[in-house]
Design a protein around this motif. Structure first.
Motif, PDB file in Angstrom:
ATOM      1  N   ALA A 115     -10.110  31.840  39.458  1.00  0.00           N
ATOM      2  CA  ALA A 115     -10.747  31.739  40.610  1.00  0.00           C
ATOM      3  C   ALA A 115     -10.006  31.020  41.840  1.00  0.00           C
ATOM      4  CB  ALA A 115     -12.216  31.258  40.527  1.00  0.00           C
ATOM      5  N   LEU A 116      -9.444  29.855  41.117  1.00  0.00           N
ATOM      6  CA  LEU A 116      -8.499  29.286  42.060  1.00  0.00           C
ATOM      7  C   LEU A 116      -7.301  30.156  42.527  1.00  0.00           C
ATOM      8  CD1 LEU A 116      -8.588  25.649  40.410  1.00  0.00           C
ATOM      9  CD2 LEU A 116      -9.768  26.439  42.741  1.00  0.00           C
ATOM     10  N   LEU A 117      -6.815  30.837  41.417  1.00  0.00           N
ATOM     11  CA  LEU A 117      -5.583  31.761  41.825  1.00  0.00           C
ATOM     12  C   LEU A 117      -5.889  32.906  42.962  1.00  0.00           C
ATOM     13  CD1 LEU A 117      -3.828  32.211  38.345  1.00  0.00           C
ATOM     14  CD2 LEU A 117      -3.095  30.626  40.400  1.00  0.00           C
ATOM     15  N   VAL A 118      -7.029  33.501  42.775  1.00  0.00           N
ATOM     16  CA  VAL A 118      -7.568  34.497  43.551  1.00  0.00           C
ATOM     17  C   VAL A 118      -7.795  33.904  45.109  1.00  0.00           C
ATOM     18  CG1 VAL A 118      -9.427  35.870  43.985  1.00  0.00           C
ATOM     19  CG2 VAL A 118      -8.558  35.903  41.707  1.00  0.00           C
ATOM     20  N   TYR A 119      -8.258  32.682  45.172  1.00  0.00           N
ATOM     21  CA  TYR A 119      -8.349  32.029  46.425  1.00  0.00           C
ATOM     22  C   TYR A 119      -7.200  31.617  47.134  1.00  0.00           C
ATOM     23  CZ  TYR A 119     -10.028  28.732  49.999  1.00  0.00           C
ATOM     24  OH  TYR A 119     -10.126  28.038  51.134  1.00  0.00           O
ATOM     25  N   ALA A 120      -6.313  30.977  46.322  1.00  0.00           N
ATOM     26  CA  ALA A 120      -5.187  30.916  46.730  1.00  0.00           C
ATOM     27  C   ALA A 120      -4.346  32.032  47.237  1.00  0.00           C
ATOM     28  CB  ALA A 120      -4.272  29.955  45.793  1.00  0.00           C
ATOM     29  N   TRP A 121      -4.143  32.930  46.584  1.00  0.00           N
ATOM     30  CA  TRP A 121      -3.645  34.386  46.927  1.00  0.00           C
ATOM     31  C   TRP A 121      -4.348  35.135  48.235  1.00  0.00           C
ATOM     32  CZ3 TRP A 121       0.724  36.267  46.721  1.00  0.00           C
ATOM     33  CH2 TRP A 121       1.089  37.592  47.016  1.00  0.00           C
ATOM     34  N   ARG A 122      -5.459  34.880  48.331  1.00  0.00           N
ATOM     35  CA  ARG A 122      -6.156  35.271  49.584  1.00  0.00           C
ATOM     36  C   ARG A 122      -5.482  34.326  50.596  1.00  0.00           C
ATOM     37  NH1 ARG A 122     -10.641  38.534  49.724  1.00  0.00           N
ATOM     38  NH2 ARG A 122     -11.243  37.449  51.298  1.00  0.00           N
ATOM     39  N   ALA A 123      -5.475  33.349  50.445  1.00  0.00           N
ATOM     40  CA  ALA A 123      -5.241  32.406  51.624  1.00  0.00           C
ATOM     41  C   ALA A 123      -3.524  32.721  52.022  1.00  0.00           C
ATOM     42  CB  ALA A 123      -5.218  30.912  51.145  1.00  0.00           C
ATOM     43  N   PHE A 126      -3.722  35.661  54.012  1.00  0.00           N
ATOM     44  CA  PHE A 126      -4.002  35.691  55.322  1.00  0.00           C
ATOM     45  C   PHE A 126      -3.019  34.812  56.127  1.00  0.00           C
ATOM     46  CE2 PHE A 126      -6.201  32.796  58.183  1.00  0.00           C
ATOM     47  CZ  PHE A 126      -7.119  33.576  59.136  1.00  0.00           C
ATOM     48  N   GLU A 127      -2.348  34.142  55.665  1.00  0.00           N
ATOM     49  CA  GLU A 127      -1.269  33.220  56.350  1.00  0.00           C
ATOM     50  C   GLU A 127      -0.398  34.462  56.649  1.00  0.00           C
ATOM     51  OE1 GLU A 127       0.240  30.208  58.279  1.00  0.00           O
ATOM     52  OE2 GLU A 127      -1.613  30.475  57.341  1.00  0.00           O
ATOM     53  N   LEU A 128       0.245  35.315  55.514  1.00  0.00           N
ATOM     54  CA  LEU A 128       1.190  36.401  55.903  1.00  0.00           C
ATOM     55  C   LEU A 128       0.728  37.391  56.853  1.00  0.00           C
ATOM     56  CD1 LEU A 128       2.244  37.048  52.507  1.00  0.00           C
ATOM     57  CD2 LEU A 128       3.681  35.703  53.800  1.00  0.00           C
ATOM     58  N   SER A 129      -0.625  37.670  56.923  1.00  0.00           N
ATOM     59  CA  SER A 129      -1.052  38.566  57.986  1.00  0.00           C
ATOM     60  C   SER A 129      -0.651  37.994  59.404  1.00  0.00           C
ATOM     61  CB  SER A 129      -2.517  38.760  57.762  1.00  0.00           C
ATOM     62  OG  SER A 129      -3.162  37.726  57.726  1.00  0.00           O
ATOM     63  N   ASN A 130      -1.138  36.508  59.350  1.00  0.00           N
ATOM     64  CA  ASN A 130      -1.046  35.636  60.730  1.00  0.00           C
ATOM     65  C   ASN A 130       0.351  35.852  61.077  1.00  0.00           C
ATOM     66  OD1 ASN A 130      -3.628  35.277  60.873  1.00  0.00           O
ATOM     67  ND2 ASN A 130      -3.366  33.415  59.772  1.00  0.00           N
TER      68      ASN A 130
END
Length: 341
Positions: A115-123, A126-130
């Motif tokens: 769960a932590l890895l999935v959250y970190a990857w989504r973050a 999101f940063e890469l999209s920015n």
């Protein structure tokens, strides 16, 4: 006592597991009081080590079978275990009870980590999209600035740039069409005739007045261009005759050249591109003029002829056109032959 020898009667296989030397049953016959009513049977594992205490009382008993098997199997206690049990008073037969039971595998922490890895990857995504949006915004900014600069330039000097582009495009297409016309439609026979007649006139003039070609190479080139334009109807015939007369007057009056040298460009052009009767008249008249000039020329007027100069540009261009046409025709025939074969 009966229990003691009952324990000593354990099999050698059990001794191998408990690391206790086995006892040879053949030597028990020396003790007749042991072979009485109580017969030897297998004992439970916890009494197998009782025979160790009898080694001092019965020295004739052989205790080597289990030792040899232990030496062959290489069962040597680990130094760490020995060091850990150096002060332990627990008997060897109870050591196996002290082994730690393996813990059951716990899997729920892996779900937390996932769960932590999935959250970190989504973050991270999101940063890469920015960052991607920022990069695209910068690219769009430079694109708009370049468009604005181009529009500003065309607002002030757009017409000259457009005219220049159109001129370059026209020149490129003209050269391409001219080359295509040379390759496809060059009149080899007519150009050969032009070269021969013009070369005859030039040879007559060069013989009578040496260096007459080198003295006025630019005038001869201009006369050749006029002849090409007249043949393709780019200029009218009266204008053509007027320009030829002007070339003769320029050489005779301004440059102060003799009649043979002054009339050489016009005579060569008329002999090359004129009608058949014009060619005959021009060649005959120029030949008569050259003979008259040669008869009236004094010895002091003779010049030394310079050899090895480049031929006139119009004749060189005509010869090049003939060569290109013949080369293209030969290449086409070879290509078609290769395609057929």
């Amino acid at each position: 006592m009966t229990m003691t020898f009952y324990a000593l009667s354990s099999s050698s296989s059990f001794c191998r597991n408990t690391r206790i030397p086995a006892i040879s049953f053949s030597h028990l016959s020396r003790f007749p009081h042991l072979n009485g009513v109580n017969k030897l049977t297998l004992s439970p594992p916890q009494f197998c080590n009782a025979g160790v205490s009898l080694r001092g009382k019965f020295p004739s008993v052989r205790l080597t079978r289990c030792e040899k098997e232990d030496a062959q199997n290489g069962e040597v206690e680990d130094e760490a275990k020995t060091f850990a049990r150096r002060e332990s008073t627990m008997p060897d037969r109870f050591i196996y009870l002290t082994k730690e039971a393996p813990d059951s595998t716990i899997r729920w922490p892996w779900f937390v980590a996932l769960a932590l890895l999935v959250y970190a990857w989504r973050a991270v995504l999101f940063e890469l999209s920015n960052w991607r949006n920022a990069a695209f915004a910068i690219v769009r900014l430079f694109r708009d600035l370049s468009k604005f600069a181009l529009a500003l330039v065309f607002h002030f000097i757009g017409d000259p740039i457009t005219s220049l582009i159109a001129l370059v495009e026209t020149a490129i297409y003209s050269v391409r069409g001219f080359y295509s016309g040379i390759v496809a439609y060059t009149p080899v026979r007519e150009l050969t005739t032009v070269i021969l007649l013009a070369s005859s006139v030039l040879a007559i003039g060069e013989t009578v007045a040496p260096n007459s070609i080198n003295k006025q190479s630019y005038v001869i080139t201009l006369a050749g261009l006029l002849g090409y334009a007249a043949v393709h109807s780019y200029i009218s015939e009266p204008f053509f005759w007027t320009v030829l007369v002007g070339l003769y007057g320029y050489s005779r009056l301004i440059k102060k050249r003799d009649d043979v040298t002054s009339a050489l460009p016009s005579a060569a052009v008329l002999a090359g591109v004129g009608e058949p009767w014009v060619r005959v008249v021009v060649i005959t008249g120029y030949l008569a003029l050259a003979m008259y000039h040669n008869s009236t020329k004094t010895s002091s007027e003779e010049d030394r002829q310079t050899l090895g100069e480049v031929p006139p540009v119009p004749l060189l261009v005509a010869a090049l056109a003939i060569g290109v046409r013949l080369a293209a025709k030969w290449a086409g025939n070879r290509h078609l032959t290769w395609m057929i074969v």
